[in-house]
Design an enzyme around this catalytic site. Structure first.
Site, mmCIF file in Angstrom:
data_model
loop_
_atom_site.group_PDB
_atom_site.id
_atom_site.type_symbol
_atom_site.label_atom_id
_atom_site.label_comp_id
_atom_site.label_asym_id
_atom_site.label_seq_id
_atom_site.Cartn_x
_atom_site.Cartn_y
_atom_site.Cartn_z
ATOM 1 N N LYS A 151 14.546 33.466 21.066
ATOM 2 C CA LYS A 151 13.134 33.641 21.385
ATOM 3 C C LYS A 151 12.305 33.431 20.131
ATOM 4 C CE LYS A 151 9.696 37.153 22.618
ATOM 5 N NZ LYS A 151 9.430 38.544 23.033
ATOM 6 N N GLU A 201 -0.464 47.741 22.705
ATOM 7 C CA GLU A 201 0.946 47.927 22.340
ATOM 8 C C GLU A 201 1.147 48.912 21.195
ATOM 9 O OE1 GLU A 201 4.914 45.194 21.409
ATOM 10 O OE2 GLU A 201 2.986 44.259 21.846
ATOM 11 N N GLY A 218 6.617 40.015 28.055
ATOM 12 C CA GLY A 218 6.540 39.539 29.427
ATOM 13 C C GLY A 218 5.195 39.915 30.008
ATOM 14 N N SER A 219 4.416 38.935 30.464
ATOM 15 C CA SER A 219 3.070 39.227 30.954
ATOM 16 C C SER A 219 2.680 38.251 32.049
ATOM 17 C CB SER A 219 2.052 39.160 29.808
ATOM 18 O OG SER A 219 2.046 37.880 29.216
ATOM 19 N N GLU A 245 13.220 37.948 28.202
ATOM 20 C CA GLU A 245 12.375 38.023 27.005
ATOM 21 C C GLU A 245 12.176 39.477 26.593
ATOM 22 O OE1 GLU A 245 7.707 37.311 25.744
ATOM 23 O OE2 GLU A 245 8.483 36.313 27.537
ATOM 24 N N ALA A 308 8.753 41.068 19.782
ATOM 25 C CA ALA A 308 7.594 40.784 20.623
ATOM 26 C C ALA A 308 6.525 40.025 19.856
ATOM 27 C CB ALA A 308 7.015 42.082 21.179
ATOM 28 N N ARG A 352 -4.897 41.280 20.618
ATOM 29 C CA ARG A 352 -6.183 41.415 21.323
ATOM 30 C C ARG A 352 -7.245 41.789 20.301
ATOM 31 N NH1 ARG A 352 -2.111 40.572 23.841
ATOM 32 N NH2 ARG A 352 -1.690 41.230 25.992
ATOM 33 N N GLU A 381 -1.365 31.340 29.245
ATOM 34 C CA GLU A 381 -1.151 32.753 28.945
ATOM 35 C C GLU A 381 -1.920 33.173 27.702
ATOM 36 O OE1 GLU A 381 2.398 35.628 27.291
ATOM 37 O OE2 GLU A 381 2.920 34.247 28.899
ATOM 38 N N LYS A 385 -4.998 35.985 27.241
ATOM 39 C CA LYS A 385 -5.025 37.028 26.215
ATOM 40 C C LYS A 385 -6.292 36.928 25.364
ATOM 41 C CE LYS A 385 -0.016 37.577 26.092
ATOM 42 N NZ LYS A 385 1.248 37.279 25.384
#
Length: 396
Positions: A151, A201, A218-219, A245, A308, A352, A381, A385
């Site tokens: 990943k 997070e 994962g989103s 993931e 992540a 974010r 994606e 975000k």
């Protein structure tokens, strides 16, 4: 004597000042909300030395805490941000005064600023642009198909230019109102820039000998229709690509935490959590540390950056990030929070978020890439975000 207080009228007086947050650190969570005044000492020493050790940083921090207490600061805290690369200079400082308050109270006090208009945006620039980012994803997938890694997290920036300088207090109040359940942060930087955002997070929270973390990986984009939105969440929970993931992140974090934990609880199945824009897979990891005297930054530094934010294996993913991304991440993708001189603290992942520099606003977003990733979907994606911050400007 300078000390931590929780006096409502002091908070009210601070917030009513023009550009009330300009030189102040702000952090909110369900557990702790902080608002700082003044700067006793800035700390720029990297969290890790060339050998990957925190020892030198921790010695510096202990000495600065000692000097702060000697100067009359009772129960000093260190606050601020640490970059994605822990070998780079930090953006930390010890405030002269900190007010602890309730998050809802703080949001109420900031509410009047939501009525003030933000300067209009005159230019937007995606960096890299769409074709470049999609090629980055394709190159990363090819590397994984060759067996080089499992990943990697790739990110992009959106650079905005405004007619006039953005007031960070106004922007912060809008972000908090639109994302009331996130972790909020406002960090004044030494070069008169500001780092702010609403992270979903938790990297690490420590209170005495107990710690917890809640990584997200994962989103999926939320939907306006309630039934459609529920279906999207359930689809994410059942997605083999996203579960794979997510599990890479959890397994790596558990491996890091196990040696320093007397007890460690790692749920076998992730849960669904939401922000205003996204569904996420999340797992709450909890434990008790062997050494209660190790502060929150010691543990957070062991985890940071998690898979992540980088990928897995970490070193290979970081090398690919450096090769593919056309910009240094610096504070983006790092961690932001606080730690007191008793070792308690709370650190969240710097996502974010935006960095303000007069009429320039830079937004950051990333996506976890695995062998099953589709370049167009990853572009979309990251766009979703970015919308967390764009929404404050009235954009999508």
């Amino acid at each position: 004597m300078v000390e931590i207080t929780a006096v409502e009228n002091i908070l009210h007086r601070k917030i009513q000042q023009q550009s009330a947050l300009k030189e102040r650190f702000l952090f909110t969570s369900q557990e702790t909300s902080l608002l700082s005044d003044g700067c006793f000492k800035r700390i720029t020493q990297p969290l890790l030395d060339s050998e990957g050790s925190q020892d030198a940083f921790q010695r510096t921090l202990r000495e600065q805490f000692r000097l702060a207490r000697a100067a009359g600061i009772k129960d000093p805290l260190v606050v601020g941000a640490i970059p994605f690369d822990s070998h780079q200079p930090t953006a930390l400082f010890i405030p002269q005064h900190v007010t602890r308050t309730d998050r809802n109270q703080l949001m109420t006090q900031l509410k009047p600023y939501q009525q003030q208009p933000l300067a209009p945006i005159t230019r937007q620039q995606a960096y890299p642009d769409k074709p470049h980012f999609m090629k980055m994803v394709s190159d990363a997938v090819a590397a994984m198909n060759r067996g080089e890694m499992d990943k990697v997290v790739l990110s992009r920036l959106l650079k905005l230019t405004t007619e006039d300088s953005i007031d960070s207090t106004t922007l912060m109040s809008l972000i908090m109102a639109q994302n009331p359940d996130n972790y909020h942060f406002h960090v004044p930087l030494a070069n008169n820039e500001v780092l702010l955002g609403a992270s979903p997070e938790l990297l690490l929270r420590k209170q005495k000998d107990q710690f917890s973390s809640r990584p997200l990986a994962g989103s999926a984009k939320r939907q306006l229709d309630r039934e459609d939105d529920h279906r999207v969440g359930q689809t994410l929970l059942a997605s083999s690509k996203d579960r794979h993931e997510h599990q890479l992140v959890i397994d790596a974090m558990a491996k890091v935490l196990a040696p320093v934990a007397e007890q460690l609880q790692v749920p076998q199945v992730p849960e669904l959590v939401t922000t205003s824009q996204l569904w996420h897979l999340a797992t709450t990891v909890q434990g008790i540390t062997h050494n209660a005297e190790e502060n929150a930054l010691v543990l957070a530094g062991l985890l940071h950056p998690t898979p992540a934010l980088s990928g897995y294996p970490h070193q290979l993913a970081c090398r690919l990030i450096q090769h593919l991304e056309p910009f240094p991440r610096e504070l983006f993708g790092g961690m932001v929070g606080w730690c007191d001189d008793e070792g308690n603290g709370e650190w969240v992942v710097t996502i974010r978020c935006a960095q303000l520099n007069q009429q320039q606003v830079t937004l950051f977003a990333g996506a976890g890439i695995v062998p099953a990733s589709d370049p167009l979907s990853e572009w979309q994606e990251t766009g979703t975000k970015l919308s967390t911050m764009l929404k404050a400007f009235g954009l999508h």
